[in-house]
Scaffold this motif. Structure first.
Motif, PDB file in Angstrom:
ATOM      1  N   GLU A 260      -2.866   7.933   9.336  1.00  0.00           N
ATOM      2  CA  GLU A 260      -1.994   6.977   8.663  1.00  0.00           C
ATOM      3  C   GLU A 260      -2.549   5.556   8.793  1.00  0.00           C
ATOM      4  OE1 GLU A 260       1.201   5.405   6.538  1.00  0.00           O
ATOM      5  OE2 GLU A 260       0.397   7.438   6.712  1.00  0.00           O
ATOM      6  N   ARG A 261      -3.053   5.207   9.981  1.00  0.00           N
ATOM      7  CA  ARG A 261      -3.661   3.888  10.163  1.00  0.00           C
ATOM      8  C   ARG A 261      -4.896   3.728   9.288  1.00  0.00           C
ATOM      9  NH1 ARG A 261      -2.530   5.002  15.682  1.00  0.00           N
ATOM     10  NH2 ARG A 261      -4.712   5.578  16.021  1.00  0.00           N
ATOM     11  N   LYS A 262      -5.655   4.797   9.176  1.00  0.00           N
ATOM     12  CA  LYS A 262      -6.840   4.750   8.321  1.00  0.00           C
ATOM     13  C   LYS A 262      -6.448   4.603   6.852  1.00  0.00           C
ATOM     14  CE  LYS A 262     -11.050   7.353   7.261  1.00  0.00           C
ATOM     15  NZ  LYS A 262     -11.826   8.581   7.542  1.00  0.00           N
ATOM     16  N   ARG A 263      -5.384   5.312   6.444  1.00  0.00           N
ATOM     17  CA  ARG A 263      -4.928   5.232   5.051  1.00  0.00           C
ATOM     18  C   ARG A 263      -4.423   3.827   4.726  1.00  0.00           C
ATOM     19  NH1 ARG A 263      -0.607   5.086   2.188  1.00  0.00           N
ATOM     20  NH2 ARG A 263       0.713   5.044   4.040  1.00  0.00           N
ATOM     21  N   ARG A 264      -3.679   3.239   5.668  1.00  0.00           N
ATOM     22  CA  ARG A 264      -3.171   1.888   5.444  1.00  0.00           C
ATOM     23  C   ARG A 264      -4.301   0.873   5.372  1.00  0.00           C
ATOM     24  NH1 ARG A 264       2.145   1.453   9.447  1.00  0.00           N
ATOM     25  NH2 ARG A 264       3.425   3.003   8.348  1.00  0.00           N
ATOM     26  N   LYS A 265      -5.315   1.053   6.204  1.00  0.00           N
ATOM     27  CA  LYS A 265      -6.453   0.145   6.180  1.00  0.00           C
ATOM     28  C   LYS A 265      -7.185   0.235   4.844  1.00  0.00           C
ATOM     29  CE  LYS A 265     -10.655  -1.048   8.725  1.00  0.00           C
ATOM     30  NZ  LYS A 265     -11.518  -0.712   9.880  1.00  0.00           N
ATOM     31  N   CYS A 266      -7.395   1.466   4.375  1.00  0.00           N
ATOM     32  CA  CYS A 266      -8.063   1.642   3.079  1.00  0.00           C
ATOM     33  C   CYS A 266      -7.214   1.064   1.953  1.00  0.00           C
ATOM     34  CB  CYS A 266      -8.338   3.123   2.831  1.00  0.00           C
ATOM     35  SG  CYS A 266      -9.549   3.849   3.961  1.00  0.00           S
ATOM     36  N   SER A 267      -5.897   1.257   2.034  1.00  0.00           N
ATOM     37  CA  SER A 267      -5.008   0.721   1.002  1.00  0.00           C
ATOM     38  C   SER A 267      -5.036  -0.801   1.001  1.00  0.00           C
ATOM     39  CB  SER A 267      -3.582   1.224   1.242  1.00  0.00           C
ATOM     40  OG  SER A 267      -2.693   0.676   0.293  1.00  0.00           O
ATOM     41  N   LYS A 268      -5.086  -1.409   2.195  1.00  0.00           N
ATOM     42  CA  LYS A 268      -5.137  -2.864   2.285  1.00  0.00           C
ATOM     43  C   LYS A 268      -6.430  -3.404   1.697  1.00  0.00           C
ATOM     44  CE  LYS A 268      -4.742  -6.660   5.607  1.00  0.00           C
ATOM     45  NZ  LYS A 268      -4.556  -6.992   7.039  1.00  0.00           N
ATOM     46  N   MET A 269      -7.543  -2.731   1.996  1.00  0.00           N
ATOM     47  CA  MET A 269      -8.819  -3.155   1.441  1.00  0.00           C
ATOM     48  C   MET A 269      -8.832  -3.021  -0.071  1.00  0.00           C
ATOM     49  SD  MET A 269     -10.670  -4.154   4.000  1.00  0.00           S
ATOM     50  CE  MET A 269     -12.329  -4.113   3.357  1.00  0.00           C
ATOM     51  N   LEU A 270      -8.176  -1.958  -0.579  1.00  0.00           N
ATOM     52  CA  LEU A 270      -8.115  -1.759  -2.025  1.00  0.00           C
ATOM     53  C   LEU A 270      -7.280  -2.837  -2.692  1.00  0.00           C
ATOM     54  CD1 LEU A 270      -8.922   0.114  -4.358  1.00  0.00           C
ATOM     55  CD2 LEU A 270      -6.809   1.403  -3.949  1.00  0.00           C
TER      56      LEU A 270
END
Length: 339
Positions: A260-270
């Motif tokens: 979930e932390r990885k998904r949020r990080k990727c979403s923030k970068m996107l």
């Protein structure tokens, strides 16, 4: 899964396929459902299922299914299946012999042809029918000491192979090694015996054994293995017990949180790379008319190009207007830099 692979298979057989050919949690769960269907365990009459420590037996969904259907799963200690697994002790050897005999018979009856994957199920059925007998099943549980329960069925001799690489050199030497360099061509026998830590009353064969052990000691393989081992050593435990289940749940929760932390990080970068159409982050949009059109905070145009968002004011600008490219992640507009 090709249904042709199951032609001639034993009755009630179930075929499954896996890309790399290895057992995994999904396939084992399918087998466990097949097992429960035929064994029919209940709360008043549970079933003990003895397994090795393979990872497919230790997945959370498998453990939960077994607990719901009154199957108690127990894993054997590592490297003991050749002694503790009933199938290995009593079933596999006659089954392999019967299967080899069935293959030989098939090739005699079909000269010039070769056995294909579509013939294996029928050959297995022929071999399985010949050796699937009650006395073989009973022998498998008795020779392993499982039923009737016989804790003393294995003697100290059975554990000797595992002790070969666990021998402490001090057991043979009696004290610490003497590192003095001695010339065997000039030293006396007593001096040689002293250097090799051999007592004066030791017999000739014992002297030779002690000397060899001194010159070429047994390797302490376990220490090297533990020093380089990265995964935790396994042990025998009740897989369906609450402690093991709670460890699996904790491990799963940690894995889910990490993903979930990885998904949020990727979403923030996107989000930093793509303009949003949300009205609350639009800069230069016509709020009075309710338009969600985005305008560049530098050129004032809304034509489609690659965009980048200011980290402070959240306004969007064309990358060409800012002289940035796709490699730029953090951007602040000139107005925010002057503030």
């Amino acid at each position: 899964m090709n249904p042709r692979l199951m032609i001639g298979a034993p009755d009630e057989s179930q075929g499954v396929a896996q890309p790399n050919g290895w057992m995994n949690g999904d396939i084992f769960e399918t087998w466990l459902k097949h097992f429960v269907k035929h064994v029919r365990p209940t709360q008043d009459s549970p079933v003990l299922l003895i397994l090795d420590g393979h990872c497919s037996h230790k997945e959370l969904k498998v453990i939960l299914y077994a607990r719901r259907h009154h199957v108690h799963m127990l894993s054997t200690p590592p490297h003991t299946t050749h002694k503790l697994q009933p199938l290995d002790r009593s079933f596999m050897k006659p089954f392999k012999s019967a299967y080899a005999e069935a293959c030989s018979s098939w090739m005699r009856q079909n000269p010039g042809l070769k056995i294909t994957e579509y013939d294996i199920a029928q050959l297995v059925c022929s071999a399985y029918g010949k050796i699937c007998r009650m006395e073989i099943a009973q022998k498998g549980f008795s020779c392993t000491g499982i039923h009737p329960l016989n804790p003393g069925i294995f003697s100290d001799l059975d554990f000797m192979p595992s002790r070969i690489t666990e021998v402490d050199i001090g057991v043979f030497n009696g004290n610490e090694a003497n590192n003095d360099i001695i010339d065997p061509t000039t030293a006396t026998e007593d001096r040689l015996n002293e250097s090799l830590c051999i007592s004066p009353g030791t017999s000739g064969s014992a002297k030779i054994a002690s000397a060899l052990m001194k010159l070429s000691p047994l390797p302490e393989a376990s220490k090297r293995r533990l020093a380089t081992r990265k995964r935790r050593a396994e042990k025998s435990e009740v897989l369906t017990g609450s402690p093991f289940k709670e460890r699996l749940e904790k491990k799963k929760n940690e894995k889910d949180a990490k993903e979930e932390r990885k998904r949020r990080k990727c979403s923030k970068m996107l989000n930093l790379r793509e303009p949003s159409t949300s009205a609350n982050v639009l800069v230069g949009s016509d709020e009075a008319s309710g338009s969600n059109e985005t305008f560049c905070i530098l050129c004032g145009e809304n034509f489609e190009e690659d965009w980048i968002q200011c980290e402070d004011c959240k306004g969007w600008a064309h990358e060409k207007c800012t002289n940035t490219d796709n490699s730029t992640v953090h951007y602040r507009c000139d107005k925010c830099l002057q503030m």
